[in-house]
Design a protein around this motif. Structure first.
Motif, PDB file in Angstrom:
ATOM      1  N   THR A 247      15.387 -10.343   8.191  1.00  0.00           N
ATOM      2  CA  THR A 247      15.973  -9.061   8.613  1.00  0.00           C
ATOM      3  C   THR A 247      15.475  -8.696  10.013  1.00  0.00           C
ATOM      4  OG1 THR A 247      16.077  -8.372   6.305  1.00  0.00           O
ATOM      5  CG2 THR A 247      16.295  -6.633   7.950  1.00  0.00           C
ATOM      6  N   GLU A 248      14.193  -8.918  10.264  1.00  0.00           N
ATOM      7  CA  GLU A 248      13.649  -8.598  11.601  1.00  0.00           C
ATOM      8  C   GLU A 248      14.358  -9.414  12.688  1.00  0.00           C
ATOM      9  OE1 GLU A 248       9.344  -9.003  12.277  1.00  0.00           O
ATOM     10  OE2 GLU A 248       9.760  -9.185  14.419  1.00  0.00           O
ATOM     11  N   VAL A 249      14.497 -10.721  12.458  1.00  0.00           N
ATOM     12  CA  VAL A 249      15.122 -11.536  13.517  1.00  0.00           C
ATOM     13  C   VAL A 249      16.610 -11.210  13.664  1.00  0.00           C
ATOM     14  CG1 VAL A 249      13.429 -13.418  13.499  1.00  0.00           C
ATOM     15  CG2 VAL A 249      15.411 -13.552  11.973  1.00  0.00           C
ATOM     16  N   SER A 250      17.242 -10.845  12.561  1.00  0.00           N
ATOM     17  CA  SER A 250      18.660 -10.454  12.650  1.00  0.00           C
ATOM     18  C   SER A 250      18.797  -9.189  13.486  1.00  0.00           C
ATOM     19  CB  SER A 250      19.251 -10.203  11.254  1.00  0.00           C
ATOM     20  OG  SER A 250      19.171 -11.360  10.471  1.00  0.00           O
ATOM     21  N   GLU A 251      17.884  -8.242  13.255  1.00  0.00           N
ATOM     22  CA  GLU A 251      17.948  -6.988  14.026  1.00  0.00           C
ATOM     23  C   GLU A 251      17.696  -7.264  15.511  1.00  0.00           C
ATOM     24  OE1 GLU A 251      15.373  -3.703  12.866  1.00  0.00           O
ATOM     25  OE2 GLU A 251      16.783  -2.365  13.908  1.00  0.00           O
ATOM     26  N   ARG A 252      16.725  -8.153  15.772  1.00  0.00           N
ATOM     27  CA  ARG A 252      16.438  -8.475  17.181  1.00  0.00           C
ATOM     28  C   ARG A 252      17.666  -9.118  17.832  1.00  0.00           C
ATOM     29  NH1 ARG A 252      11.294 -10.624  16.779  1.00  0.00           N
ATOM     30  NH2 ARG A 252      10.693  -8.456  16.803  1.00  0.00           N
ATOM     31  N   ALA A 253      18.339  -9.989  17.097  1.00  0.00           N
ATOM     32  CA  ALA A 253      19.520 -10.657  17.655  1.00  0.00           C
ATOM     33  C   ALA A 253      20.640  -9.654  17.906  1.00  0.00           C
ATOM     34  CB  ALA A 253      19.998 -11.746  16.699  1.00  0.00           C
ATOM     35  N   LEU A 254      20.818  -8.700  17.002  1.00  0.00           N
ATOM     36  CA  LEU A 254      21.836  -7.665  17.219  1.00  0.00           C
ATOM     37  C   LEU A 254      21.491  -6.865  18.467  1.00  0.00           C
ATOM     38  CD1 LEU A 254      22.320  -6.357  13.556  1.00  0.00           C
ATOM     39  CD2 LEU A 254      24.052  -7.514  14.930  1.00  0.00           C
ATOM     40  N   SER A 255      20.213  -6.513  18.577  1.00  0.00           N
ATOM     41  CA  SER A 255      19.781  -5.695  19.698  1.00  0.00           C
ATOM     42  C   SER A 255      19.964  -6.443  21.025  1.00  0.00           C
ATOM     43  CB  SER A 255      18.309  -5.318  19.472  1.00  0.00           C
ATOM     44  OG  SER A 255      17.783  -4.758  20.628  1.00  0.00           O
TER      45      SER A 255
END
Ligand code: ATP
Length: 344
Positions: A247-255
């Motif tokens: 979830t953390e890396v997905s959020e970073r990628a979205l950001s």
């Protein structure tokens, strides 16, 4: 157009027919279940040899008319399995005298979500057995924004359950056991948009090593012990750590990409806790989240047929002589012919 998909990268012998007029996909699958341990490549390939003719026959018998193209998983996957499924697909394309389409299995895992959600520029999280990638589409290709630095996410969970003596696949059993668990501290390894599971898995195995597994026979209830960390607590914490990392890396990628769409793919995506975490994160940042139904998340020929149809429509077919399988076929090697006008 009706496209026959053939899938056989590891454990799932599957055939499907996708009809582009009705957008309906009929899938027939036959899973290889090892008697003990993990997936044995030779046994899995033998399973492909036995099951693929059967699933193809069933899928074709449900087709409402002639087959216009045959698509198959060209890779990545286990070489012995890919060879059997590839040979079947070539024979079918030759016999039916229709074009052959070589599909990248990882791209198919995420394209099925894009096909259903009709997102414009999503970040895609592939949480499958042998892989774990974060992908974004840019300049004609899916680019790997982040990935596991060691094992695939499902394989990591399966290695842990194999240590317990639980039968394959381990993911659903960990999910069931985690329902009664409480949090214990385990390693959490994220480096930018890459991540690692090996230290976490070693720590999880160590935590349960105090727990008696000598009578293990395939179920969480066999593993309670007063001496060590209860296996339910380790399962719960394992899920929390792994899914929080994803979830953390997905959020970073979205950001970092500025995208406000996240698509999930792969067999681990069947886990309700992973979907809940991703959904909540997307909700908090105002992004849309899409996870396909379970039959399209785990390995299946439906996703191969759906992407095969897109590729065939774009003329992205392959002569039989050039249709060799590729066990290490990466998603960023694929020129995305079917989305030629998109550039995110
Ligand atoms: P790949 O697609 O990378 O080649 P694969 O062929 O192993 O990998 P998938 O069908 O995508 O296949 O995923 C299978 C994995 O999903 C297994 O490791 C299994 O343990 C895991 N899995 C299945 N159900 C669940 C669940 N409910 N929770 C967590 N993991 C799960």
């Amino acid at each position: 157009m009706r496209v026959l998909g053939v899938e056989g990268t590891a454990w799932c012998a599957s055939a499907a027919v996708h009809d582009t007029e009705t957008d309906e996909t009929f899938i027939e699958s036959d899973a290889y279940e090892p008697e003990s341990g993990g997936i044995h490549p030779r046994e899995a390939a033998e399973h492909m040899g036995e099951a693929i003719p059967r699933v193809v026959e069933t899928a074709v018998s449900h087709a409402d008319g002639d087959i216009d193209a045959v698509a198959f998983s060209k890779g990545p996957g286990l070489g012995p399995c890919l060879r059997v499924a590839g040979t079947a697909a070539r024979a079918l394309a030759g016999t039916l005298d229709v074009p052959l389409v070589g599909v990248n299995h990882m791209v198919a895992h995420l394209e099925i979500g894009r096909h259903e959600a009709e997102f414009d520029s999503p970040v895609c999280l592939n949480a499958s057995g042998a892989n774990a990638h974060l992908l974004g589409f840019h300049d004609g290709r899916y680019r790997v924004l982040g990935e596991t630095m060691d094992t695939g996410v499902g394989n990591a969970i399966d290695k842990f359950t194999r240590h317990l003596g639980w039968s394959h696949p381990g993911g659903p059993k960990v999910e069931a056991a985690a329902k009664d668990g409480e949090y214990v501290d385990l390693p959490y390894v994220v480096k930018g948009m890459d991540f690692s599971f090996s230290g976490l898995m070693s720590a999880a195995k160590q935590a349960v090593d105090d727990v008696s597994t000598s009578e293990a026979s395939g179920g969480p209830s066999e593993h309670r012990s007063d001496d060590g960390t209860p296996v339910e607590d380790v399962c719960f914490s394992l899920q929390e750590q792994i899914f929080a990392m994803l979830t953390e890396v997905s959020e970073r990628a979205l950001s970092l990409t500025g995208s406000d769409e996240l698509v999930l793919g792969g067999g681990v995506g069947q886990n309700a806790r992973l979907r809940e975490m991703l959904e909540k994160m997307c909700e908090q940042r105002g992004a849309a989240f899409y996870a396909p139904e379970a039959r399209f998340l785990r390995d299946n020929a439906g996703m191969i047929a759906v992407l095969g149809a897109e590729m065939a429509r774009a003329g992205d077919t392959v002569p039989i002589a050039d249709s060799a399988i590729d066990p290490n076929f990466r998603p960023d090697e694929v020129p995305v012919s079917w989305r030629e006008n998109e550039s995110v």
